[in-house]
Design a protein around this motif. Structure first.
Motif, PDB file in Angstrom:
ATOM      1  N   ASP A 176     -12.003  -7.118  -5.718  1.00 32.22           N
ATOM      2  CA  ASP A 176     -12.675  -5.936  -5.160  1.00 32.22           C
ATOM      3  C   ASP A 176     -14.138  -5.862  -5.587  1.00 32.22           C
ATOM      4  OD1 ASP A 176     -10.352  -5.145  -3.916  1.00 32.22           O
ATOM      5  OD2 ASP A 176      -9.772  -3.723  -5.482  1.00 32.22           O
ATOM      6  N   GLN A 177     -14.420  -6.141  -6.862  1.00 34.94           N
ATOM      7  CA  GLN A 177     -15.777  -5.961  -7.361  1.00 34.94           C
ATOM      8  C   GLN A 177     -16.708  -7.101  -6.954  1.00 34.94           C
ATOM      9  OE1 GLN A 177     -16.309  -3.037  -8.170  1.00 34.94           O
ATOM     10  NE2 GLN A 177     -14.119  -2.554  -8.319  1.00 34.94           N
ATOM     11  N   LEU A 178     -16.183  -8.293  -6.758  1.00 33.44           N
ATOM     12  CA  LEU A 178     -17.013  -9.368  -6.210  1.00 33.44           C
ATOM     13  C   LEU A 178     -17.449  -9.006  -4.795  1.00 33.44           C
ATOM     14  CD1 LEU A 178     -15.218 -12.636  -7.423  1.00 33.44           C
ATOM     15  CD2 LEU A 178     -17.461 -11.801  -8.135  1.00 33.44           C
TER      16      LEU A 178
ATOM     17  N   VAL B   9      -3.226 -18.081 -11.577  1.00 29.95           N
ATOM     18  CA  VAL B   9      -4.230 -19.102 -11.894  1.00 29.95           C
ATOM     19  C   VAL B   9      -4.881 -19.605 -10.608  1.00 29.95           C
ATOM     20  CG1 VAL B   9      -4.713 -21.261 -13.118  1.00 29.95           C
ATOM     21  CG2 VAL B   9      -2.724 -19.879 -13.780  1.00 29.95           C
ATOM     22  N   ILE B  10      -6.209 -19.689 -10.616  1.00 38.51           N
ATOM     23  CA  ILE B  10      -6.922 -20.383  -9.541  1.00 38.51           C
ATOM     24  C   ILE B  10      -7.820 -21.447 -10.162  1.00 38.51           C
ATOM     25  CG2 ILE B  10      -6.910 -18.389  -7.987  1.00 38.51           C
ATOM     26  CD1 ILE B  10      -9.935 -18.053  -8.628  1.00 38.51           C
ATOM     27  N   ASN B  11      -8.063 -22.517  -9.430  1.00 42.58           N
ATOM     28  CA  ASN B  11      -8.935 -23.594  -9.877  1.00 42.58           C
ATOM     29  C   ASN B  11     -10.180 -23.660  -8.995  1.00 42.58           C
ATOM     30  OD1 ASN B  11      -7.106 -24.621 -11.917  1.00 42.58           O
ATOM     31  ND2 ASN B  11      -5.881 -25.466 -10.249  1.00 42.58           N
TER      32      ASN B  11
ATOM     33  N   VAL C  96     -14.381 -17.868  -3.767  1.00 44.34           N
ATOM     34  CA  VAL C  96     -13.596 -17.534  -4.964  1.00 44.34           C
ATOM     35  C   VAL C  96     -12.649 -16.375  -4.640  1.00 44.34           C
ATOM     36  CG1 VAL C  96     -13.698 -16.706  -7.353  1.00 44.34           C
ATOM     37  CG2 VAL C  96     -15.380 -18.380  -6.528  1.00 44.34           C
ATOM     38  N   CYS C  97     -13.156 -15.396  -3.898  1.00 42.98           N
ATOM     39  CA  CYS C  97     -12.315 -14.264  -3.485  1.00 42.98           C
ATOM     40  C   CYS C  97     -11.122 -14.735  -2.646  1.00 42.98           C
ATOM     41  CB  CYS C  97     -13.141 -13.260  -2.681  1.00 42.98           C
ATOM     42  SG  CYS C  97     -14.362 -12.358  -3.651  1.00 42.98           S
ATOM     43  N   TYR C  98     -11.355 -15.734  -1.815  1.00 42.75           N
ATOM     44  CA  TYR C  98     -10.276 -16.289  -0.985  1.00 42.75           C
ATOM     45  C   TYR C  98      -9.140 -16.802  -1.865  1.00 42.75           C
ATOM     46  CZ  TYR C  98      -7.930 -19.573   2.201  1.00 42.75           C
ATOM     47  OH  TYR C  98      -6.999 -20.267   2.945  1.00 42.75           O
ATOM     48  N   ASP C  99      -9.501 -17.534  -2.918  1.00 42.31           N
ATOM     49  CA  ASP C  99      -8.482 -18.053  -3.832  1.00 42.31           C
ATOM     50  C   ASP C  99      -7.803 -16.929  -4.605  1.00 42.31           C
ATOM     51  OD1 ASP C  99      -8.395 -20.818  -3.354  1.00 42.31           O
ATOM     52  OD2 ASP C  99     -10.211 -21.143  -4.508  1.00 42.31           O
ATOM     53  N   LEU C 100      -8.579 -15.934  -5.014  1.00 43.53           N
ATOM     54  CA  LEU C 100      -8.000 -14.790  -5.717  1.00 43.53           C
ATOM     55  C   LEU C 100      -6.957 -14.086  -4.842  1.00 43.53           C
ATOM     56  CD1 LEU C 100     -11.231 -13.257  -7.300  1.00 43.53           C
ATOM     57  CD2 LEU C 100      -9.374 -14.377  -8.554  1.00 43.53           C
ATOM     58  N   ARG C 101      -7.312 -13.888  -3.590  1.00 39.89           N
ATOM     59  CA  ARG C 101      -6.389 -13.203  -2.672  1.00 39.89           C
ATOM     60  C   ARG C 101      -5.104 -14.011  -2.482  1.00 39.89           C
ATOM     61  NH1 ARG C 101      -5.688 -13.311   2.895  1.00 39.89           N
ATOM     62  NH2 ARG C 101      -7.546 -14.575   3.206  1.00 39.89           N
ATOM     63  N   HIS C 102      -5.246 -15.329  -2.326  1.00 35.48           N
ATOM     64  CA  HIS C 102      -4.061 -16.160  -2.134  1.00 35.48           C
ATOM     65  C   HIS C 102      -3.214 -16.231  -3.401  1.00 35.48           C
ATOM     66  CE1 HIS C 102      -4.091 -17.886   1.937  1.00 35.48           C
ATOM     67  NE2 HIS C 102      -5.379 -17.565   1.898  1.00 35.48           N
ATOM     68  N   ALA C 103      -3.872 -16.167  -4.554  1.00 35.97           N
ATOM     69  CA  ALA C 103      -3.105 -16.110  -5.803  1.00 35.97           C
ATOM     70  C   ALA C 103      -2.274 -14.838  -5.853  1.00 35.97           C
ATOM     71  CB  ALA C 103      -4.052 -16.184  -6.999  1.00 35.97           C
ATOM     72  N   MET C 104      -2.865 -13.718  -5.433  1.00 37.67           N
ATOM     73  CA  MET C 104      -2.140 -12.448  -5.430  1.00 37.67           C
ATOM     74  C   MET C 104      -0.993 -12.446  -4.416  1.00 37.67           C
ATOM     75  SD  MET C 104      -5.077  -9.539  -6.043  1.00 37.67           S
ATOM     76  CE  MET C 104      -6.265 -10.110  -4.820  1.00 37.67           C
TER      77      MET C 104
END
Length: 249
Positions: free
Chosen positions: A27-29, A93-95, A52-60
């Protein structure tokens, strides 16, 4: 709590956090980089942060890795609390490739200042303005940057870390109108290196991103010529070479 580690093959940075950590960072990014067109000259840099947000969302969503982390609970604590609970927390975890992460780390400096100036109406004491001094978005992004910087310090030599930080933060780097196809080029070169060479090349990647030397200039000229030829924006051009489907992190 968010934290970062170098991946086993020195390919990138692994970002760890629980669901709430990733949700807050996501959210903050988005808040820091703003909507599309808010900072037109930073559109290309914005896209990389949103990667990076894309990976964060897919991790969630459960599409990335997870790891079980000790949470400090043991039998004695459970007895005193009269409860039975897990002694592990689930961390997502995201890489992110090292060149990509270094670019995002530096670009966020620009976005933080742009965001702060927007809120403070360009006052001279922009970072001490009452709207910025305890701003949640700035604090969250700075915490993320600090986690990556700590990982960097633990990965490269002390001398290399000092040189990199001086290079990456001096007068900020200002990634406006950056030809991010060059970042793709560095990412692809980095992937092709062996484990040992990657580790030695992390400082070099930062140097190339900041200094925009002959290789960057030549690519920029080629892209501008191709854009004229195809009557399109440079932003719409891509390298011919694709990323591998599987990366050995």
């Amino acid at each position: 709590m968010l934290y970062a580690k170098n991946t086993p093959n020195n390919t990138g940075v692994a970002i760890y956090g629980d669901f709430m950590d990733f949700e807050a960072l996501y959210d903050q990014l988005h808040e820091i980089v703003g909507d599309e067109g808010v900072y037109p000259s930073y559109d290309t840099a914005r896209i990389r942060v949103l990667g990076v947000c894309y990976d964060l969302r897919h991790a969630m969503m459960g599409d990335r890795e997870i790891e079980f982390i000790d949470n400090g609970m043991d039998q004695d604590k459970m007895r005193r609390l009269s409860t039975i609970t897990s002694d592990k927390n689930i961390y997502l975890v995201i890489n992110v490739l090292w060149p990509e992460m270094l670019f995002v780390l530096m670009a966020l400096n620009d976005f933080v200042l742009l965001h702060a100036r927007k809120q403070a109406k360009n006052t001279y004491t922009v970072m001490r303005h009452h709207k910025n001094i305890w701003d949640n978005s700035i604090a969250q992004v700075r915490f993320f940057q600090a986690a990556v910087a700590k990982c960097l310090k633990e990965t490269v030599s002390e001398a290399s870390y000092t040189r990199m930080i001086n290079l990456m933060t001096k007068d900020y780097t200002w990634f406006d109108n950056y030809m991010t196809q060059y970042l793709d080029l560095l990412n692809l070169k980095f992937i092709e290196m062996d484990k040992e060479k990657r580790l030695k090349s992390i400082p070099t990647m930062a140097k190339r991103l900041v200094e925009k030397g002959k290789e960057y200039i030549n690519l920029k000229e080629d892209l501008e010529e191709a854009a004229k030829l195809h009557n399109c924006s440079v932003k719409n051009l891509r390298l011919k070479k694709d990323y591998p489907e599987n990366i050995e992190w």
